[in-house]
Design an enzyme around this catalytic site. Sequence first.
Site, mmCIF file in Angstrom:
data_model
loop_
_atom_site.group_PDB
_atom_site.id
_atom_site.type_symbol
_atom_site.label_atom_id
_atom_site.label_comp_id
_atom_site.label_asym_id
_atom_site.label_seq_id
_atom_site.Cartn_x
_atom_site.Cartn_y
_atom_site.Cartn_z
ATOM 1 N N ASP A 210 -8.058 6.358 -8.316
ATOM 2 C CA ASP A 210 -8.659 5.043 -8.549
ATOM 3 C C ASP A 210 -10.179 5.095 -8.460
ATOM 4 O OD1 ASP A 210 -9.002 5.450 -5.849
ATOM 5 O OD2 ASP A 210 -8.211 3.503 -5.227
ATOM 6 N N THR B 289 -7.540 8.360 -0.376
ATOM 7 C CA THR B 289 -7.117 7.135 0.295
ATOM 8 C C THR B 289 -6.188 7.549 1.420
ATOM 9 O OG1 THR B 289 -7.283 5.792 -1.709
ATOM 10 C CG2 THR B 289 -5.839 4.976 0.031
ATOM 11 N N GLU C 2 0.813 -1.215 0.000
ATOM 12 C CA GLU C 2 0.000 0.000 0.000
ATOM 13 C C GLU C 2 0.848 1.268 0.000
ATOM 14 O OE1 GLU C 2 -3.489 0.237 0.093
ATOM 15 O OE2 GLU C 2 -3.522 -1.910 -0.313
#
Length: 271
Positions: free
Chosen positions: A74, A79, A56
């Site tokens: 995305d 995020t 990640e």
Amino acid sequence: MLAIGALLGSALIAVPVAAHATTAPAPTAETAVAAAAGLDDPAKKEIAMKIVSSAENSSLDWKAQYKYIEDIDDGRGYTAGIIGFCSGTGDMLDLVEYYTQIKPGNALAKYLPALRKVDGGDSHAGLDPNFTKDWAKAAQDADFRKAQDHERDRVYFNPSVNQGKADGVGVLGQFIYYDAIVMHGDGGDSTSFRNIRKRALSKAKPPSQGGNETAYLNAFLDARVWAMKQEEAHSDTSRVDTAQRVFLKKGNLNLNTPLDWKVYGDSFHIG
């Protein structure tokens, strides 16, 4: 990441109490090891967090990721944090709601109306321009870090470990489940964790049903790769091919160190 609507049912089925007391068989060394094998062991959990962080965040220092936040384009909005909570998938909203329950008036509480509105899409409406700065500020608060830990465990870690134990897989298998649920969530879509597992079950039996653990985990990873390739943002399958599959091929079902793997071309080692 996708927020999980409900805990995995098969992991929550209660075992009925026997009507009559029976004498339990004497534990063997093998059953003792099996009973002890769990990703929830603190040392194993630390390994799990490092491996997920390598994928990640390209770093083993997962504790440095509480402050992480960016839009990685995305389609999930921002995020952020130690497990990739997303503004567009509900888990970031759940996190900030929980944080506000335990610490009203925190630096992120004022964004709750905006987080509710952007849930389900990639919009930053009501979040920019200061949300990322306030997230980093909140990450300095021990209560916010605890809130991230809490939501990671509630939504991702505990359900995947419980399901892994119910399926009879060891530490590696439980990690394979965990990494899948982190990326895919457990919604009703075809690429969600529960449907990846369903696809695997159509190809092989888990140990709880008398199947071979390695064969079953290979079937699960095959299904996971299929799911990843359905989305451009996840089409690089190296976190499976050059990490989890490597551990499985070596027969390291207990995820014992030392561990060496690659993700997106970067090499990692845990001694």
